[in-house]
Design a protein around this motif. Structure first.
Motif, PDB file in Angstrom:
ATOM      1  N   THR A 133       0.848  -1.191   0.000  1.00 50.55           N
ATOM      2  CA  THR A 133       0.000   0.000   0.000  1.00 50.55           C
ATOM      3  C   THR A 133       0.885   1.243   0.000  1.00 50.55           C
ATOM      4  OG1 THR A 133      -0.062   0.064   2.418  1.00 50.55           O
ATOM      5  CG2 THR A 133      -1.830  -1.138   1.316  1.00 50.55           C
ATOM      6  N   THR A 134       0.366   2.314  -0.526  1.00 52.39           N
ATOM      7  CA  THR A 134       1.059   3.601  -0.427  1.00 52.39           C
ATOM      8  C   THR A 134       0.684   4.252   0.893  1.00 52.39           C
ATOM      9  OG1 THR A 134      -0.747   4.715  -1.577  1.00 52.39           O
ATOM     10  CG2 THR A 134       1.083   3.900  -2.924  1.00 52.39           C
ATOM     11  N   ASN A 135       1.460   5.242   1.282  1.00 54.68           N
ATOM     12  CA  ASN A 135       1.212   5.989   2.519  1.00 54.68           C
ATOM     13  C   ASN A 135       1.262   5.097   3.769  1.00 54.68           C
ATOM     14  OD1 ASN A 135       0.813   8.309   0.942  1.00 54.68           O
ATOM     15  ND2 ASN A 135      -1.374   7.851   0.712  1.00 54.68           N
ATOM     16  N   GLU A 136       1.904   3.910   3.618  1.00 52.24           N
ATOM     17  CA  GLU A 136       2.117   2.995   4.743  1.00 52.24           C
ATOM     18  C   GLU A 136       0.826   2.650   5.483  1.00 52.24           C
ATOM     19  OE1 GLU A 136       5.190   4.513   7.261  1.00 52.24           O
ATOM     20  OE2 GLU A 136       6.770   4.111   5.792  1.00 52.24           O
ATOM     21  N   LYS A 137      -0.230   2.448   4.739  1.00 49.65           N
ATOM     22  CA  LYS A 137      -1.502   2.066   5.337  1.00 49.65           C
ATOM     23  C   LYS A 137      -1.462   0.573   5.722  1.00 49.65           C
ATOM     24  CE  LYS A 137      -3.379   6.091   5.104  1.00 49.65           C
ATOM     25  NZ  LYS A 137      -3.642   6.853   6.352  1.00 49.65           N
ATOM     26  N   GLN A 138      -1.822   0.286   6.970  1.00 47.25           N
ATOM     27  CA  GLN A 138      -1.741  -1.068   7.513  1.00 47.25           C
ATOM     28  C   GLN A 138      -2.947  -1.899   7.061  1.00 47.25           C
ATOM     29  OE1 GLN A 138       1.119  -1.781   9.600  1.00 47.25           O
ATOM     30  NE2 GLN A 138       1.582   0.160   8.587  1.00 47.25           N
ATOM     31  N   PHE A 139      -2.674  -3.162   6.738  1.00 48.45           N
ATOM     32  CA  PHE A 139      -3.755  -4.037   6.281  1.00 48.45           C
ATOM     33  C   PHE A 139      -3.545  -5.463   6.782  1.00 48.45           C
ATOM     34  CE2 PHE A 139      -0.484  -4.314   3.016  1.00 48.45           C
ATOM     35  CZ  PHE A 139      -0.392  -5.682   2.789  1.00 48.45           C
ATOM     36  N   PHE A 140      -4.586  -6.257   6.615  1.00 52.17           N
ATOM     37  CA  PHE A 140      -4.561  -7.691   6.928  1.00 52.17           C
ATOM     38  C   PHE A 140      -5.060  -8.430   5.691  1.00 52.17           C
ATOM     39  CE2 PHE A 140      -5.658  -5.128  10.577  1.00 52.17           C
ATOM     40  CZ  PHE A 140      -4.734  -5.515  11.532  1.00 52.17           C
ATOM     41  N   ILE A 141      -4.558  -9.622   5.459  1.00 51.22           N
ATOM     42  CA  ILE A 141      -4.973 -10.395   4.287  1.00 51.22           C
ATOM     43  C   ILE A 141      -5.225 -11.838   4.713  1.00 51.22           C
ATOM     44  CG2 ILE A 141      -2.579 -10.863   3.585  1.00 51.22           C
ATOM     45  CD1 ILE A 141      -3.618 -10.703   0.646  1.00 51.22           C
ATOM     46  N   THR A 142      -6.231 -12.460   4.145  1.00 55.77           N
ATOM     47  CA  THR A 142      -6.653 -13.788   4.585  1.00 55.77           C
ATOM     48  C   THR A 142      -6.427 -14.859   3.512  1.00 55.77           C
ATOM     49  OG1 THR A 142      -8.535 -15.100   5.387  1.00 55.77           O
ATOM     50  CG2 THR A 142      -9.025 -13.354   3.804  1.00 55.77           C
ATOM     51  N   ASN A 143      -6.270 -16.090   3.960  1.00 58.15           N
ATOM     52  CA  ASN A 143      -6.242 -17.228   3.035  1.00 58.15           C
ATOM     53  C   ASN A 143      -7.647 -17.736   2.777  1.00 58.15           C
ATOM     54  OD1 ASN A 143      -6.543 -18.327   5.664  1.00 58.15           O
ATOM     55  ND2 ASN A 143      -5.774 -20.304   4.969  1.00 58.15           N
ATOM     56  N   GLY A 144      -8.640 -17.103   3.399  1.00 60.01           N
ATOM     57  CA  GLY A 144     -10.037 -17.447   3.142  1.00 60.01           C
ATOM     58  C   GLY A 144     -10.538 -18.590   3.993  1.00 60.01           C
ATOM     59  N   PHE A 145     -11.846 -18.810   3.915  1.00 54.99           N
ATOM     60  CA  PHE A 145     -12.441 -19.964   4.586  1.00 54.99           C
ATOM     61  C   PHE A 145     -12.069 -21.222   3.805  1.00 54.99           C
ATOM     62  CE2 PHE A 145     -16.146 -22.720   5.760  1.00 54.99           C
ATOM     63  CZ  PHE A 145     -15.862 -22.781   7.117  1.00 54.99           C
TER      64      PHE A 145
END
Length: 537
Positions: free
Chosen positions: A202-214
């Protein structure tokens, strides 16, 4: 010692009753529930005139963070629908590999994976699709900033290619999502074997989470473990089954995370830089894994069958994605032996036959001791009855004389039970191996069994299994004095035959061959004792 004999009988009966209940619960309770649910879903789908559900209306979620910066689900999830069809308007890119077709939706998530190899077909002869249409989808991103997160579920991604052909060589795909305050970029490289490499930033160092899904939802039943598994840096495994997670849980230092049913998995892994994960329960307490992405994260992933060779080719540590339950430490080497034999034999059915014979030979010393003990107890049965009748009012003297009788004739009332107990881990290990082996999918044996992972279409193996179980019972010495116990055991071949009608043919084949060789061993023991009796006379 008489008490020990009674304990032996109770243990045998309890073991068999528990196993019968184990099978009966699946067939009489879970299966009707699943069929009723499927029928209801089909009716709902018909009423909607086969229109696929709107992804945005089903999957849009709001996420904020707690004091530790972990994702907190603020949405109200809905019950999963049975339809696996995805509206074409929701697909921005379709990737074809040699083993699967992967569809990416408008929010940059994996909407569906269809297995294209011939053997992966469902009961309607259609190629297997791994996901329900409205479940938590792999590669879904959620932002720590609630405002950006809300925007992320409204703004469509832009795909660099609408169609990607990775059937013969690796191909790249870039997904870009321009949000209010940041630009989310997913750079994917797909490979012919179906796995992918991914960098998310992401730009501007925005924090995120990402999943492998159900987890994939193709086959999830009570026999095999299904849910979440992760391998930590210390090489321990953390498994959480569906329905067992009641609150958020953090995992620090993970090599991979996998969500799986009996045969299939969606796994994300990085063996160079460990992953931090937060597990969140859905409305049914099923585990959902989210990787802490920071503002930039790189990892690899795979969505497909838990095929031992395919996982090992990606990385040997991914073999741990296959969970055999309590007896994994025995089941893993047993599967390697099974695979080794199959490499020479070339047929999984005959491989099961050979493995069963090998196991019977290795365990023969234990079986021999148990059978000999049962024969001795059978010969002593008249004298045991005499002692029980003579000292029926004095249990202490009865036990003392029983002990003298056993000592004199070298008999052990626990001798028939102990060898059985020692063999139980081996039995359950091979049971788990054959139950979880996706390699049996589409594997034929003989002319009428075309798929060892499915039930015998003509019920030949279950009937043979029941017949051999009955014959085994007839020639095995029975030291039971209680008539009710005898009747329970006499009825077991009928009960087992009934439930094995719906068991995978590979598992039924194992049981049949096991019975066949047990009969041979019992005949041998019986003949030895007959010769000894003849010599005495």
């Amino acid at each position: 010692m008489n008490q020990n004999n009674g304990m032996q009988k109770r243990m045998l009966i309890m073991t068999l009753i528990v196993f019968v209940f184990f099978i009966a619960y699946e067939f009489l309770v879970l299966k009707p529930q699943q069929e009723a649910k499927a029928a209801l879903a089909k009716q709902e789908q018909t009423q909607k005139q086969n229109v696929a559900p709107d992804v945005n209306s089903v999957d849009t979620k709001m996420v904020s963070t707690d004091v530790n910066g972990n994702p907190v689900d603020m949405s109200n999830s809905t019950d999963a629908l049975s339809s696996k069809s995805i509206a074409t308007s929701q697909i921005v890119s379709t990737i074809k590999t040699a083993k699967s077709t992967i569809e990416i939706d408008t929010l940059g998530r994996v909407a569906q994976v269809t297995l294209v190899e011939e053997k992966y077909k469902d009961e309607n002869a259609n190629q297997i699709k791994l996901f329900e249409s409205n479940q938590l989808r792999p590669l879904e991103v959620r932002f720590a900033d609630a405002n950006i997160n809300a925007d992320a579920f409204k703004v469509n991604v832009v795909a660099s290619l609408a169609n990607v052909d990775a059937t013969t060589s690796s191909q790249e795909l870039v997904l870009t999502q321009t949000l209010n305050g940041t630009v989310l970029t997913k750079k994917l490289t797909f490979y012919p074997d179906g796995h992918y490499d991914l960098n998310v930033s992401t730009t501007n160092e925005k924090q995120f989470f990402i999943t492998n899904g159900f987890r994939p939802n193709v086959l999830a039943d009570m026999y095999a473990v299904h849910g979440f598994i992760s391998k930590l840096n210390d090489n321990t495994l953390k498994t959480i089954e569906d329905g067992k997670l009641d609150k958020n849980e953090n995992i620090i230092g993970a090599k991979f995370l996998s969500s799986f049913d009996r045969y299939y998995t969606t796994v994300i892994y990085n063996f160079e830089k460990s992953l931090s994960i937060t597990l969140m329960p859905d409305t049914k307490s099923n585990p959902q894994g989210f990787i802490h992405g920071g503002s930039d994260v790189t990892f690899s992933g795979f969505i497909g069958p838990k095929n031992h060779r395919d996982l090992a080719a990606l990385n040997p540590e991914l073999i741990d994605v296959i969970d055999y339950g309590w007896f994994t430490f025995i089941a893993k080497p047993m599967f390697l032996l099974l695979q080794f034999i199959q490499g020479y034999v070339g047929n999984w059915g005959w491989t099961i036959v050979i493995l069963t014979i090998l196991i019977k030979l290795v365990l023969f010393p234990l079986s021999f001791k148990g059978m000999v003990s049962m024969q001795k107890l059978k010969d002593l049965a008249p004298k045991m009855k005499e002692i029980q009748a003579k000292y029926k009012d004095d249990k202490q003297k009865q036990s003392m004389h029983m002990m003298e009788l056993y000592k004199k004739h070298g008999a052990n009332p626990m001798g028939g039970c102990l060898p059985l107990i020692l063999q139980i881990p081996v039995f359950f290990a091979i049971y788990r191996v054959l139950l979880n082996a996706i390699e049996l999918k589409g594997a034929p044996w003989m002319f009428w069994v075309h798929d060892l992972a499915e039930m015998d279409p003509y019920f030949v193996l279950p009937v043979l299994m029941g017949a051999t179980m009955y014959l085994q019972q007839k020639i095995t010495p029975n030291t039971m004095q209680d008539e009710m116990q005898k009747k329970i055991f006499q009825f077991l071949p009928v009960v087992f035959t009934f439930f094995f009608l719906w068991f995978p043919a590979g598992l039924t084949l194992y049981w049949f061959i096991n019975n066949l060789f047990t009969i041979g061993q019992q005949y041998y023991i019986n003949s030895v004792f007959e010769r000894k009796r003849a010599e005495k006379n």
